[in-house]
Design a protein around this motif. Sequence first.
Motif, PDB file in Angstrom:
ATOM      1  N   HIS A 255      18.910  50.964  25.694  1.00  0.00           N
ATOM      2  CA  HIS A 255      20.337  50.728  25.902  1.00  0.00           C
ATOM      3  C   HIS A 255      21.167  50.727  24.615  1.00  0.00           C
ATOM      4  O   HIS A 255      22.379  50.960  24.659  1.00  0.00           O
ATOM      5  CB  HIS A 255      20.557  49.383  26.617  1.00  0.00           C
ATOM      6  CG  HIS A 255      20.011  49.351  28.009  1.00  0.00           C
ATOM      7  ND1 HIS A 255      20.571  50.061  29.050  1.00  0.00           N
ATOM      8  CD2 HIS A 255      18.926  48.719  28.534  1.00  0.00           C
ATOM      9  CE1 HIS A 255      19.875  49.860  30.155  1.00  0.00           C
ATOM     10  NE2 HIS A 255      18.871  49.048  29.866  1.00  0.00           N
ATOM     11  N   GLU A 256      20.530  50.456  23.466  1.00  0.00           N
ATOM     12  CA  GLU A 256      21.313  50.343  22.229  1.00  0.00           C
ATOM     13  C   GLU A 256      20.376  50.367  21.026  1.00  0.00           C
ATOM     14  O   GLU A 256      19.208  49.993  21.120  1.00  0.00           O
ATOM     15  CB  GLU A 256      22.114  49.031  22.239  1.00  0.00           C
ATOM     16  CG  GLU A 256      22.908  48.779  20.969  1.00  0.00           C
ATOM     17  CD  GLU A 256      23.604  47.420  20.971  1.00  0.00           C
ATOM     18  OE1 GLU A 256      24.841  47.379  20.869  1.00  0.00           O
ATOM     19  OE2 GLU A 256      22.896  46.392  21.079  1.00  0.00           O
ATOM     20  N   THR A 257      20.915  50.809  19.891  1.00  0.00           N
ATOM     21  CA  THR A 257      20.234  50.631  18.603  1.00  0.00           C
ATOM     22  C   THR A 257      21.231  49.974  17.662  1.00  0.00           C
ATOM     23  O   THR A 257      22.342  50.473  17.490  1.00  0.00           O
ATOM     24  CB  THR A 257      19.756  51.974  18.021  1.00  0.00           C
ATOM     25  OG1 THR A 257      18.788  52.546  18.906  1.00  0.00           O
ATOM     26  CG2 THR A 257      19.113  51.778  16.658  1.00  0.00           C
ATOM     27  N   THR A 258      20.846  48.861  17.066  1.00  0.00           N
ATOM     28  CA  THR A 258      21.795  48.085  16.274  1.00  0.00           C
ATOM     29  C   THR A 258      21.151  47.436  15.045  1.00  0.00           C
ATOM     30  O   THR A 258      19.963  47.103  15.067  1.00  0.00           O
ATOM     31  CB  THR A 258      22.438  46.984  17.142  1.00  0.00           C
ATOM     32  OG1 THR A 258      23.354  46.207  16.353  1.00  0.00           O
ATOM     33  CG2 THR A 258      21.370  46.048  17.710  1.00  0.00           C
ATOM     34  N   LEU A 259      21.968  47.258  14.003  1.00  0.00           N
ATOM     35  CA  LEU A 259      21.568  46.475  12.836  1.00  0.00           C
ATOM     36  C   LEU A 259      22.156  45.072  12.904  1.00  0.00           C
ATOM     37  O   LEU A 259      21.973  44.269  11.998  1.00  0.00           O
ATOM     38  CB  LEU A 259      22.007  47.175  11.548  1.00  0.00           C
ATOM     39  CG  LEU A 259      21.109  48.328  11.091  1.00  0.00           C
ATOM     40  CD1 LEU A 259      21.802  49.161  10.019  1.00  0.00           C
ATOM     41  CD2 LEU A 259      19.776  47.819  10.582  1.00  0.00           C
ATOM     42  N   ALA A 260      22.889  44.801  13.984  1.00  0.00           N
ATOM     43  CA  ALA A 260      23.368  43.447  14.292  1.00  0.00           C
ATOM     44  C   ALA A 260      24.081  42.767  13.130  1.00  0.00           C
ATOM     45  O   ALA A 260      23.781  41.623  12.797  1.00  0.00           O
ATOM     46  CB  ALA A 260      22.209  42.576  14.793  1.00  0.00           C
ATOM     47  N   GLY A 261      24.990  43.474  12.482  1.00  0.00           N
ATOM     48  CA  GLY A 261      25.770  42.873  11.408  1.00  0.00           C
ATOM     49  C   GLY A 261      25.327  43.244  10.010  1.00  0.00           C
ATOM     50  O   GLY A 261      26.014  42.930   9.038  1.00  0.00           O
ATOM     51  N   SER A 262      24.192  43.900   9.879  1.00  0.00           N
ATOM     52  CA  SER A 262      23.701  44.279   8.546  1.00  0.00           C
ATOM     53  C   SER A 262      24.066  45.716   8.176  1.00  0.00           C
ATOM     54  O   SER A 262      23.577  46.239   7.180  1.00  0.00           O
ATOM     55  CB  SER A 262      22.174  44.111   8.483  1.00  0.00           C
ATOM     56  OG  SER A 262      21.820  42.745   8.536  1.00  0.00           O
ATOM     57  N   GLU A 263      24.913  46.337   8.976  1.00  0.00           N
ATOM     58  CA  GLU A 263      25.318  47.711   8.697  1.00  0.00           C
ATOM     59  C   GLU A 263      25.939  47.821   7.309  1.00  0.00           C
ATOM     60  O   GLU A 263      26.815  47.027   6.943  1.00  0.00           O
ATOM     61  CB  GLU A 263      26.341  48.200   9.730  1.00  0.00           C
ATOM     62  CG  GLU A 263      25.805  48.337  11.139  1.00  0.00           C
ATOM     63  CD  GLU A 263      25.755  47.036  11.919  1.00  0.00           C
ATOM     64  OE1 GLU A 263      25.362  47.067  13.093  1.00  0.00           O
ATOM     65  OE2 GLU A 263      26.110  45.985  11.345  1.00  0.00           O
ATOM     66  N   GLY A 264      25.493  48.807   6.533  1.00  0.00           N
ATOM     67  CA  GLY A 264      26.067  49.055   5.221  1.00  0.00           C
ATOM     68  C   GLY A 264      25.543  48.161   4.116  1.00  0.00           C
ATOM     69  O   GLY A 264      25.874  48.366   2.948  1.00  0.00           O
ATOM     70  N   HIS A 311      21.800  39.854  19.779  1.00  0.00           N
ATOM     71  CA  HIS A 311      22.299  40.274  18.465  1.00  0.00           C
ATOM     72  C   HIS A 311      22.058  39.201  17.405  1.00  0.00           C
ATOM     73  O   HIS A 311      21.731  39.516  16.254  1.00  0.00           O
ATOM     74  CB  HIS A 311      23.790  40.596  18.554  1.00  0.00           C
ATOM     75  CG  HIS A 311      24.071  41.895  19.248  1.00  0.00           C
ATOM     76  ND1 HIS A 311      25.348  42.300  19.573  1.00  0.00           N
ATOM     77  CD2 HIS A 311      23.249  42.878  19.682  1.00  0.00           C
ATOM     78  CE1 HIS A 311      25.293  43.480  20.166  1.00  0.00           C
ATOM     79  NE2 HIS A 311      24.032  43.845  20.244  1.00  0.00           N
ATOM     80  N   ALA A 312      22.226  37.940  17.795  1.00  0.00           N
ATOM     81  CA  ALA A 312      22.023  36.843  16.833  1.00  0.00           C
ATOM     82  C   ALA A 312      20.558  36.787  16.394  1.00  0.00           C
ATOM     83  O   ALA A 312      20.261  36.618  15.196  1.00  0.00           O
ATOM     84  CB  ALA A 312      22.436  35.515  17.463  1.00  0.00           C
ATOM     85  N   PHE A 313      19.649  36.928  17.336  1.00  0.00           N
ATOM     86  CA  PHE A 313      18.212  36.896  17.021  1.00  0.00           C
ATOM     87  C   PHE A 313      17.830  38.077  16.137  1.00  0.00           C
ATOM     88  O   PHE A 313      17.190  37.915  15.089  1.00  0.00           O
ATOM     89  CB  PHE A 313      17.404  36.905  18.318  1.00  0.00           C
ATOM     90  CG  PHE A 313      15.920  36.898  18.107  1.00  0.00           C
ATOM     91  CD1 PHE A 313      15.296  35.872  17.413  1.00  0.00           C
ATOM     92  CD2 PHE A 313      15.137  37.934  18.602  1.00  0.00           C
ATOM     93  CE1 PHE A 313      13.920  35.868  17.221  1.00  0.00           C
ATOM     94  CE2 PHE A 313      13.760  37.942  18.425  1.00  0.00           C
ATOM     95  CZ  PHE A 313      13.150  36.901  17.734  1.00  0.00           C
ATOM     96  N   ILE A 314      18.258  39.274  16.533  1.00  0.00           N
ATOM     97  CA  ILE A 314      17.948  40.469  15.748  1.00  0.00           C
ATOM     98  C   ILE A 314      18.566  40.379  14.358  1.00  0.00           C
ATOM     99  O   ILE A 314      17.912  40.655  13.344  1.00  0.00           O
ATOM    100  CB  ILE A 314      18.456  41.736  16.470  1.00  0.00           C
ATOM    101  CG1 ILE A 314      17.672  41.973  17.762  1.00  0.00           C
ATOM    102  CG2 ILE A 314      18.354  42.968  15.555  1.00  0.00           C
ATOM    103  CD1 ILE A 314      18.206  43.120  18.601  1.00  0.00           C
ATOM    104  N   GLY A 315      19.847  39.958  14.307  1.00  0.00           N
ATOM    105  CA  GLY A 315      20.556  39.902  13.027  1.00  0.00           C
ATOM    106  C   GLY A 315      19.903  38.971  12.033  1.00  0.00           C
ATOM    107  O   GLY A 315      19.778  39.298  10.843  1.00  0.00           O
ATOM    108  N   SER A 316      19.453  37.795  12.490  1.00  0.00           N
ATOM    109  CA  SER A 316      18.848  36.820  11.573  1.00  0.00           C
ATOM    110  C   SER A 316      17.529  37.347  11.007  1.00  0.00           C
ATOM    111  O   SER A 316      17.235  37.156   9.831  1.00  0.00           O
ATOM    112  CB  SER A 316      18.625  35.491  12.294  1.00  0.00           C
ATOM    113  OG  SER A 316      17.686  35.637  13.352  1.00  0.00           O
ATOM    114  N   LYS A 317      16.761  38.031  11.832  1.00  0.00           N
ATOM    115  CA  LYS A 317      15.466  38.540  11.362  1.00  0.00           C
ATOM    116  C   LYS A 317      15.626  39.771  10.475  1.00  0.00           C
ATOM    117  O   LYS A 317      14.873  39.948   9.505  1.00  0.00           O
ATOM    118  CB  LYS A 317      14.568  38.857  12.559  1.00  0.00           C
ATOM    119  CG  LYS A 317      14.305  37.663  13.471  1.00  0.00           C
ATOM    120  CD  LYS A 317      13.833  36.441  12.666  1.00  0.00           C
ATOM    121  CE  LYS A 317      13.639  35.221  13.555  1.00  0.00           C
ATOM    122  NZ  LYS A 317      13.280  34.003  12.769  1.00  0.00           N
ATOM    123  N   ILE A 318      16.608  40.606  10.782  1.00  0.00           N
ATOM    124  CA  ILE A 318      16.872  41.748   9.901  1.00  0.00           C
ATOM    125  C   ILE A 318      17.299  41.256   8.526  1.00  0.00           C
ATOM    126  O   ILE A 318      16.844  41.781   7.495  1.00  0.00           O
ATOM    127  CB  ILE A 318      17.960  42.667  10.502  1.00  0.00           C
ATOM    128  CG1 ILE A 318      17.387  43.494  11.659  1.00  0.00           C
ATOM    129  CG2 ILE A 318      18.525  43.614   9.434  1.00  0.00           C
ATOM    130  CD1 ILE A 318      18.373  44.445  12.293  1.00  0.00           C
TER     131      ILE A 318
END
Length: 443
Positions: A255-264, A311-318
């Motif tokens: 459904h999606e591919t995301t960096l959850a706030g770490s883009e760039g 997104h919060a879970f993915i973002g923190s681990k990324i």
Amino acid sequence: MSSSPKLVVKSNVARDLLHSAALFKTDKQVVWEYVSNGLQYSAIGTNPVIKVLLDSKKKKIAIQDNGRGMDGAGLQNFFVMHGQNIDRKEGKPGRGMFGTGKSAAFGIAEVLRIITVRNGKRSRVELKRSSLDAMSSADPDARVPVEIIEYETPVSDPNGTLIEIEGIHLRSLDETGIMHFIERHLAHWPKNATVFVNNRECEYCEPPVGAEYKFIPEGEMLEKLGDVELVLKVSKVYLEDELRGVSVYSKEVWHETTLAGSEGREMSQYIFGEIDVPALDEENEKSAIKPFDVSRSMRLNPENELVRSIHAFIGSKIEEVRRGLVDADKKRKSEEESKKLAEQASEIARIINEDFDAFRRRLAQIRAKTRGGPNFAEDNTSGDEPESDLIFGTDIPAVETASTGSPGISEPSPESGGASTSEVPPFNPTVEPNPIAEAKGKL
């Protein structure tokens, strides 16, 4: 007293179809929509194989699959706008939720033709954009006619469906772009799927992995996401934009591919991974704010509470992995810089030593010529440097090695009329030649 009129919601089917078609603006999106249908609706035990033929000259696209095909009832369901997906109704996971993909062809073309075989029966139907345009301004209760060319004719052909799209408005078809688009999407499909575009196989190769990390939610996050596992991988090579980030699945549907706030952010261009959250599929059925939309944007709705938690879970681990990569990169660069500085210092020392050796040889030549002796700088078979006979003075670069040394030379004084005096002159400092020192010596 008159009764209140009965109000009902109506929808113009033709306009709905054209509106949905407007979401598909490129040949890449249209081709992938029908390719993905062929991949999803494959027969049990059969590896899906899709063949795409692009003809820019004839303005035509053909997409052939070896799926389970459609009978008369299946075709009727195919043409129900916003109809419920049969597989999903039976509890099978799938990407079709809104029944809008059937209209994709009319985003770029005039004609959609379907030839399909199921259980030894072949049907052939056709729908034209001109029919939709005509019906869009007609009675909203009217049904859009689908032309039936052939209906359940007995054949010996295997199951499968051929989609033909004709009257394409685009100037040309982007074969390379379509292949690249399909390959990026194949990264999120089972490895047994095969797709050909003009007889060239589309292949996805996962980037080489330098490290892999696995995370499981805990506490409140576990209650929200369920028993899931996030896998983060660090690529050894720089990733293209489309390959960066975590692919979010629900029951194996991407459904999606995301960096959850770490883009760039620094080093984020090396991180990719995946997570499957079955609760997303269930959330779509019960939540007023849906996690998905009809646009095929491959983006989850951030207004949905479960999506925000994902997104919060993915973002923190990324961020955890990314910061580790940044620290490691800084350490590597520091070590490289130290090594580079050491190499530069060694090179400077080598140059200075060579210059000093050359200076000592020139000095020995001068001394030999002044005294009428042999030139030891040119014939020094022993390999030893000639000893320095410098005395304290102001002509030759040198350094003091002792504050006092041998007595100096007695100089005639004006008072003695040019004769030498018998007084012993003071002991001068001892000096040795040095090319980078001030002039403190003479021969």
